[in-house]
Write an enzyme that holds these catalytic residues in place. Structure first.
Site, short mmCIF file in Angstrom:
data_model
loop_
_atom_site.label_atom_id
_atom_site.label_comp_id
_atom_site.label_asym_id
_atom_site.label_seq_id
_atom_site.Cartn_x
_atom_site.Cartn_y
_atom_site.Cartn_z
N SER A 22 95.45 50.03 5.17
CA SER A 22 95.75 49.83 6.59
C SER A 22 96.42 51.03 7.23
CB SER A 22 96.64 48.59 6.77
OG SER A 22 97.83 48.72 6.01
N ASN A 109 106.50 42.03 3.08
CA ASN A 109 106.21 40.92 4.00
C ASN A 109 107.25 40.84 5.13
OD1 ASN A 109 104.20 40.46 2.21
ND2 ASN A 109 105.04 38.54 1.38
N THR A 154 88.47 29.94 50.43
CA THR A 154 88.25 29.04 49.29
C THR A 154 86.74 28.99 49.11
OG1 THR A 154 88.04 27.05 50.63
CG2 THR A 154 90.27 27.59 49.88
N HIS A 155 86.30 28.87 47.88
CA HIS A 155 84.86 28.90 47.56
C HIS A 155 84.20 30.18 48.07
CE1 HIS A 155 85.23 24.49 46.86
NE2 HIS A 155 86.04 24.56 47.91
N SER A 276 78.40 59.00 42.18
CA SER A 276 77.20 58.77 41.38
C SER A 276 76.54 60.10 41.08
CB SER A 276 76.25 57.87 42.17
OG SER A 276 74.91 58.06 41.74
N LYS A 282 77.65 57.65 47.20
CA LYS A 282 78.41 56.59 46.54
C LYS A 282 79.88 56.94 46.33
CE LYS A 282 77.10 53.10 45.10
NZ LYS A 282 76.39 52.71 43.90
N ASN A 284 82.43 54.72 44.11
CA ASN A 284 82.44 53.49 43.30
C ASN A 284 83.85 53.13 42.83
OD1 ASN A 284 79.63 53.19 43.49
ND2 ASN A 284 79.31 54.58 41.76
N GLU A 289 86.80 48.19 38.23
CA GLU A 289 85.82 47.58 37.33
C GLU A 289 86.30 47.67 35.88
OE1 GLU A 289 81.59 48.41 39.47
OE2 GLU A 289 82.82 50.14 39.03
N TYR A 316 102.87 34.14 3.44
CA TYR A 316 102.12 35.36 3.73
C TYR A 316 100.76 35.33 3.05
CZ TYR A 316 100.61 40.21 4.04
OH TYR A 316 99.87 41.34 4.29
N GLN A 321 97.33 41.02 7.78
CA GLN A 321 97.25 42.45 8.08
C GLN A 321 96.31 42.72 9.26
OE1 GLN A 321 97.20 45.39 4.79
NE2 GLN A 321 95.14 45.88 5.48
N LYS A 324 97.22 43.69 13.30
CA LYS A 324 97.67 44.92 13.94
C LYS A 324 96.70 45.51 14.94
CE LYS A 324 100.68 45.57 10.22
NZ LYS A 324 100.09 44.32 9.65
N1 ARG Z 1 99.96 46.06 4.95
C1 ARG Z 1 100.47 44.75 4.78
C2 ARG Z 1 100.36 43.97 6.11
O1 ARG Z 1 100.25 44.56 7.11
C3 ARG Z 1 101.90 44.79 4.40
C4 ARG Z 1 102.34 43.63 3.59
C5 ARG Z 1 101.71 43.64 2.29
N2 ARG Z 1 102.17 42.59 1.48
C6 ARG Z 1 101.49 42.14 0.43
N3 ARG Z 1 102.00 41.19 -0.22
N4 ARG Z 1 100.33 42.63 0.11
O2 ARG Z 1 100.35 42.75 6.13
#
Ligand code: ARG
Length: 460
Positions: A22, A109, A154-155, A276, A282, A284, A289, A316, A321, A324
């Site tokens: 990651s 964790n 409205t509408h 454009s 144009k 735009n 948008e 966990y 993961q 993110k």
């Molecule tokens: N990269 C992991 C995450 O974002 C970190 C935690 C990893 N923990 C584990 N028990 N493998 O969740």
């Protein structure tokens, strides 16, 4: 380097490493990871695991890593499992064997929960400020056109006339709720998870409240298993971000329409529009948008984590993961959309005569007339009927409201009185709606003052 491995006879396969790593995205957490580890080193000293000298060397090493990480090339070629592993490897390069002590009584964790909280708290603070700026831009535009009126819809059919300021303040309220929602999300982010261990708490006597103070958290989390399996705080942010994007998207849609040749109300600034490659005439509304477009992406981010968390057994699981990328993406889109929207509002001109004409040409005054009849004793359903007939007659004769004279009006139905003819002006009926929250001029003036006071309250 690995933060585990003793119980394995052989290392991870190349495909698993590629699949599970990651670092390429959680590197965003590097600074938070170092700050969290600095506080953790201080906690380890207080718990008697580190000497003052060891703590000092570790804290200094993390500080150097933070500084070096400002170089965009710092992570080039790194193949560590995640940002936590990367940081420990860099720490080892600096302090050698001492680095082996930093993870005493700590799990990734809780570390990942801490890092995301530290990172997210800062992002939310940026967005809260941008929301206030955006609301400021709306109020400024409302002040710039104190007498402008537009047909409210409205509408997507002309309904009743409202001051342009009332329309802008409707968005102010939406963004004020977004501010509230984001602040509420922030309160749930602002809890310190360290001491939770992998899921069962720590075997070391950490003073968790002191850790919270050290890292500027409002309080500590209350249950170690909950911490390990919890991403509610990220979902709270993603929901708040989604609702905010929804509001930005609807404003964008309005202004794309209002700035079209068909409406002709708004002139967007050159700086936020594009031309454009083929059609020379144009101009735009691409900025708007894209705001509308990016909103869908943020809803996707929210849905993505929401579905990821569904059905995960306590506590966990590595699935988590996957929190993110959607979180980082949503945060980036929200920030940029908030900035862009403020820039559009600040550079847009209202051509007030166009919506005024639109209001005069249409029957936005019909409700005002019906209510005037009701005020003078005609039952409302009957009044509604009379004005409906007046509208029908006008359409058949090709007449606009202001084509009617007082004499013609009273001749049309005996319930009309001559003074009701002034209500054929869209600006007149508005004055009857001066109750709090209404579109009457005094109510709107008061709402504008209230909005300004709220802005002052939010600004540092
Ligand atoms: N990269 C992991 C995450 O974002 C970190 C935690 C990893 N923990 C584990 N028990 N493998 O969740």
């Amino acid at each position: 380097m690995k933060l585990w491995g003793g119980r394995f006879e052989s290392g991870p396969s190349e495909v698993f490493e590629r699949f599970s790593g990651s670092l390429q995205f959680d590197k965003k957490l590097l600074d938070a990871d170092c700050r969290g580890s600095q506080a953790f080193a201080r906690a380890l000293e207080r718990a008697g695991i580190l000497t003052a000298d060891e703590r000092e060397r570790l804290v200094a090493a993390f500080e150097q890593i933070r500084t070096e990480a400002r170089d965009p090339k710092y992570l080039e070629g790194a193949a560590d499992e995640d940002v936590h592993t990367f940081v420990i490897r860099k720490l080892k390069d600096r302090v050698g064997g001492l680095a082996d002590k930093i993870h005493t009584g700590r799990s990734r964790n809780e570390q990942v929960s801490l890092d995301v909280r530290l990172w997210l708290r800062e992002r939310i603070d940026v967005d809260l400020e941008l929301l206030v700026n955006l609301m400021g831009a709306l109020v400024e535009m409302a002040r710039k056109y104190p007498n402008a009126i537009v047909p409210g819809y409205t509408h997507l059919r002309r309904a009743q006339a409202v001051p342009w300021a009332h329309y802008l303040l409707a968005y102010f309220e939406m963004f004020a709720r977004d501010h509230e929602r984001l602040s509420q999300a922030r309160a749930r982010v602002d809890l310190m998870p360290l001491g939770s261990g992998a899921l069962a708490g720590s075997g070391f006597p950490f003073d968790r409240d002191e850790m919270a103070r050290d890292l500027g958290f409002a309080a500590i989390t209350r249950n170690s298993m909950d911490v390990s399996g919890d991403r509610d705080f990220a979902l709270d942010f993603l929901y708040a971000a989604s609702v905010s994007m929804l509001h930005l998207s609807r404003l964008a849609e309005d202004w794309i329409l209002y700035s079209s040749e068909e409406f002709g109300w708004l002139e967007l600034g050159d700086g936020v529009t594009s031309g454009s490659s083929l059609m020379p005439q144009k101009k735009n509304p691409d900025s708007l948008e894209l705001i509308r477009g990016k909103s869908g992406r943020v809803f996707g981010d929210f849905t993505s984590l929401f579905v990821t968390m569904k059905g995960l057994p306590m506590t966990y699981n590595r699935d988590m993961q996957e929190d993110k990328e959607p979180l980082f993406d949503a945060a980036a889109q929200l920030t940029s959309a908030l900035e862009m929207s403020a820039a559009v509002i600040e550079t847009t001109e209202l051509h007030a005569s166009a919506p005024l004409e639109a209001a005069k040409k249409s029957w936005v005054v019909a409700t005002d007339l019906a209510e005037a009849l009701a005020r003078s004793g005609t039952p409302f359903h009957r009044a509604h009927q009379i004005v409906g007939k007046l509208v029908l007659e006008s359409i058949q004769q090709g007449k606009q409201p202001l084509d009617w004279t007082a004499e013609q009006l009273t001749a049309f139905a005996p319930e009309f009185t001559a003074d009701m003819a002034r209500l054929l002006q869209p600006t007149e009926g508005m004055k009857t709606r001066d109750l709090p929250g209404g579109a009457g001029p005094a109510a709107v003036a008061k709402a504008l003052e209230d909005a300004e006071a709220r802005l002052r309250n939010w600004r540092p």
